[in-house]
Design an enzyme around this catalytic site. Structure first.
Site, PDB file in Angstrom:
ATOM      1  N   ASP A  74      -9.577  -4.507   3.618  1.00  0.00           N
ATOM      2  CA  ASP A  74      -8.648  -5.155   3.306  1.00  0.00           C
ATOM      3  C   ASP A  74      -9.047  -5.992   1.990  1.00  0.00           C
ATOM      4  OD1 ASP A  74      -5.631  -5.996   2.959  1.00  0.00           O
ATOM      5  OD2 ASP A  74      -5.968  -7.800   4.200  1.00  0.00           O
ATOM      6  N   ARG A 104      -8.904   3.207   3.712  1.00  0.00           N
ATOM      7  CA  ARG A 104      -7.801   2.189   4.407  1.00  0.00           C
ATOM      8  C   ARG A 104      -6.685   3.289   4.309  1.00  0.00           C
ATOM      9  NH1 ARG A 104      -5.502  -3.228   3.129  1.00  0.00           N
ATOM     10  NH2 ARG A 104      -3.584  -3.014   4.430  1.00  0.00           N
ATOM     11  N   ARG A 113      -7.956  -2.219  10.014  1.00  0.00           N
ATOM     12  CA  ARG A 113      -8.060  -1.799   8.857  1.00  0.00           C
ATOM     13  C   ARG A 113      -9.531  -1.496   8.623  1.00  0.00           C
ATOM     14  NH1 ARG A 113      -4.197  -6.215   6.385  1.00  0.00           N
ATOM     15  NH2 ARG A 113      -3.413  -5.310   8.130  1.00  0.00           N
ATOM     16  N   ASP A 141      -7.642  -8.568  -0.988  1.00  0.00           N
ATOM     17  CA  ASP A 141      -6.357  -9.503  -1.386  1.00  0.00           C
ATOM     18  C   ASP A 141      -6.754 -10.389  -2.440  1.00  0.00           C
ATOM     19  OD1 ASP A 141      -4.207  -8.177   0.020  1.00  0.00           O
ATOM     20  OD2 ASP A 141      -5.178  -9.786   1.763  1.00  0.00           O
TER      21      ASP A 141
END
Length: 165
Positions: free
Chosen positions: A108, A96, A105, A110
């Site tokens: 990712d 990344r 990317r 989250d």
């Protein structure tokens, strides 16, 4: 990708497990394999684990190839900041880079929910501040935890194309 090593010990006696939901996305390289690998790596960070189906979506607010997305539910003993550290370690291991906001990317990760916690720090906001405006989060989240997503939230995002892979 190199195998994951030095995974933290998850047995502190003074904490109860927390159900965290992690959104996974990738649109560079073998995006589908990156998401599958990340989901497996996340399994090592908790006691219980569930992963949604994989979904394909167009980038939002950016250009580039379509994304492959999923959401993982994870019962973890890690604190939210420690979980964030582990997610960022996995992102770096996957190559990344952050050259500019919304850049394509390789991976990712989250934290979208961490139990019922509300966290608002310079480093971490939970619930994720944009989760309610993203079909690529809500559709897979609803798949694995239907009580966390209200039908009106999904209806509001009906214009965002999302396809199960």
């Amino acid at each position: 990708m190199a195998p994951i090593t030095d995974v933290p010990t998850l047995t502190p006696p003074s904490r109860s497990a927390v159900r965290a939901y992690i959104a996974i996305g990738a649109n560079l390289g073998d995006a589908q394999q990156q998401v599958v690998t990340a989901a497996r790596d996340l399994q090592r960070l908790g006691a219980a684990w569930v992963c949604s189906s994989l979904y394909r979506t167009a980038p939002q607010g950016a250009s580039g190839p379509d994304y492959v997305n999923a959401v993982v539910g994870l019962d973890t003993l890690l604190t939210a900041p420690d979980l964030l550290d582990e997610l960022q370690r996995l992102e770096l291991a996957a190559g990344r880079e952050r050259p500019y906001p919304n850049a394509p990317r390789t991976l990712d990760l989250d934290i979208v929910l961490y139990g019922d916690a509300r966290i608002d720090s310079a480093r971490l906001q939970v619930p994720h501040p944009r989760m309610w405006s993203r079909a690529f989060v809500l559709v897979p989240l609803q798949e694995i935890s239907p009580t966390r997503v209200d039908a009106r939230h999904l209806h509001a995002l009906a214009d965002q194309a999302i396809r199960r892979i």
